[in-house]
Design an enzyme around this catalytic site. Structure first.
Site, short mmCIF file in Angstrom:
data_model
loop_
_atom_site.label_atom_id
_atom_site.label_comp_id
_atom_site.label_asym_id
_atom_site.label_seq_id
_atom_site.Cartn_x
_atom_site.Cartn_y
_atom_site.Cartn_z
CG ASP A 95 -2.15 1.61 6.52
OD1 ASP A 95 -2.23 1.44 5.29
OD2 ASP A 95 -2.49 2.67 7.08
CE LYS A 139 -7.83 8.50 -0.69
NZ LYS A 139 -7.49 7.08 -0.54
CB ALA A 147 -11.62 11.36 8.47
CG HIS A 170 -12.69 7.36 2.45
ND1 HIS A 170 -11.49 6.83 2.87
CD2 HIS A 170 -13.17 8.06 3.52
CE1 HIS A 170 -11.28 7.19 4.13
NE2 HIS A 170 -12.28 7.96 4.53
CB ALA A 185 -1.31 6.96 2.73
CG ASP A 218 -1.79 1.15 1.40
OD1 ASP A 218 -2.46 1.51 0.42
OD2 ASP A 218 -1.81 1.75 2.49
NE ARG A 271 -6.11 -1.29 -1.35
CZ ARG A 271 -5.30 -0.36 -0.88
NH1 ARG A 271 -5.75 0.60 -0.11
NH2 ARG A 271 -4.01 -0.39 -1.17
CG MET A 279 -7.41 4.63 5.64
SD MET A 279 -7.50 6.16 4.68
CE MET A 279 -5.80 6.29 4.15
#
Length: 274
Positions: free
Chosen positions: A186, A53, A45, A56, A14, A12, A160, A49
């Site tokens: 993560d 986006k 927020a 999200h 970030a 990944d 994902r 994750m």
């Protein structure tokens, strides 16, 4: 019987390879909703994750605390057109935060060099769009990290937690055995992505979304508080049931060696589905 060993690591971005604490997306999401007159916290927020986006933003708008604020302001629930509009506002904000938070996580450049020496290929999947990734790639390359294969939000029909981006990376790398892959992430959608592909999965606890602090913030804490937060982040990652949990990618090399040993013994990851 042909011996199998680790041939590729799919990382990944970030919180895993760059941006300790995965702060770039979070700051942009909070600013986005503030610009709409909606109060949102960093923990809120972070909830969705790991997905793309657009999804999200849609997921955040569907949170009861956010949904009630939106309804109060607009007199109706949000629509896909609202999400499209917010995404258009979000992308420039995230470009700024990516530039601000684009530092490699400690150990990534050294790990990348060692993987090259071992002839292990490097791939990446991400919830970032190509437009955002185009900002990040040269920043990472300048610091010593570069991927051989890339797949990003919008690059495949499904993001994902499906395995479509993993399959796309595998094709780019010319590899087709999931047992020879490790997915390092993560977030839960990223771990599930690796499981859907049928490869080994490694959850990153301390450098990423589960802890959510910058390297400097973490190091400035008293040892007792820092250790408490680290342990909490490790537990969060363990609840996602990856094959392994590590603090950061700096801890990955021993895991690769252990997986190779297990492959020699004929063992498979929990998610192997072939």
């Amino acid at each position: 019987m042909i011996k199998t060993s680790v041939e590729a690591i799919i990382f990944d971005w970030a919180g895993t390879t760059v941006d300790f604490g995965s702060r770039a997306p979070m700051g942009a999401f909070v600013k986005l909703f503030q610009s709409e007159g909606i109060e949102m916290t960093i923990p809120q927020a972070r909830i969705p994750m790991g997905i793309n986006k657009w999804d999200h933003i849609n997921a955040l708008l569907s949170l009861s605390e956010i949904q009630s604020q939106w309804f109060k302001m607009h007199g109706k629930s949000h629509t896909d057109a609202d999400v499209d509009r917010l995404l258009d506002i979000f992308v420039p904000m995230n470009k700024v935060s990516i530039r601000e938070c684009g530092q490699l996580i400690p150990g990534v450049a050294e790990l990348s060099k060692t993987l090259r020496e071992r002839h292990i290929k490097i791939g990446s999947t991400t919830g970032y769009t190509k437009e955002l990734l185009d900002i990040l790639l040269p920043i990472a390359k300048e610091q010593g990290y570069e991927a051989d294969a890339l797949s990003y939000s919008g690059d495949t029909q499904l993001g994902r937690p499906s395995a479509q981006m993993m399959h796309k990376c595998a094709v780019q790398l010319g590899l087709d055995n999931p047992l020879a892959f490790i997915k390092v992430d993560d977030t839960e959608p990223g771990i599930q992505e690796g499981k859907a592909f049928g490869c080994w999965t490694v959850g990153v606890a301390v450098s990423g979304n589960a802890l959510g602090l910058s390297f400097e913030e973490l190091n400035a804490m008293p040892d007792g508080e820092a250790n408490r937060l680290k342990n909490s982040a490790r537990l969060k990652m363990q609840e996602m049931h990856p094959d392994y949990v590590i603090d950061s990618v700096a801890d990955l090399l021993p895991i690769i060696d252990e997986i190779n040993t297990r492959l020699d013994l004929g063992e498979k990851p929990n998610s192997y589905n072939n």
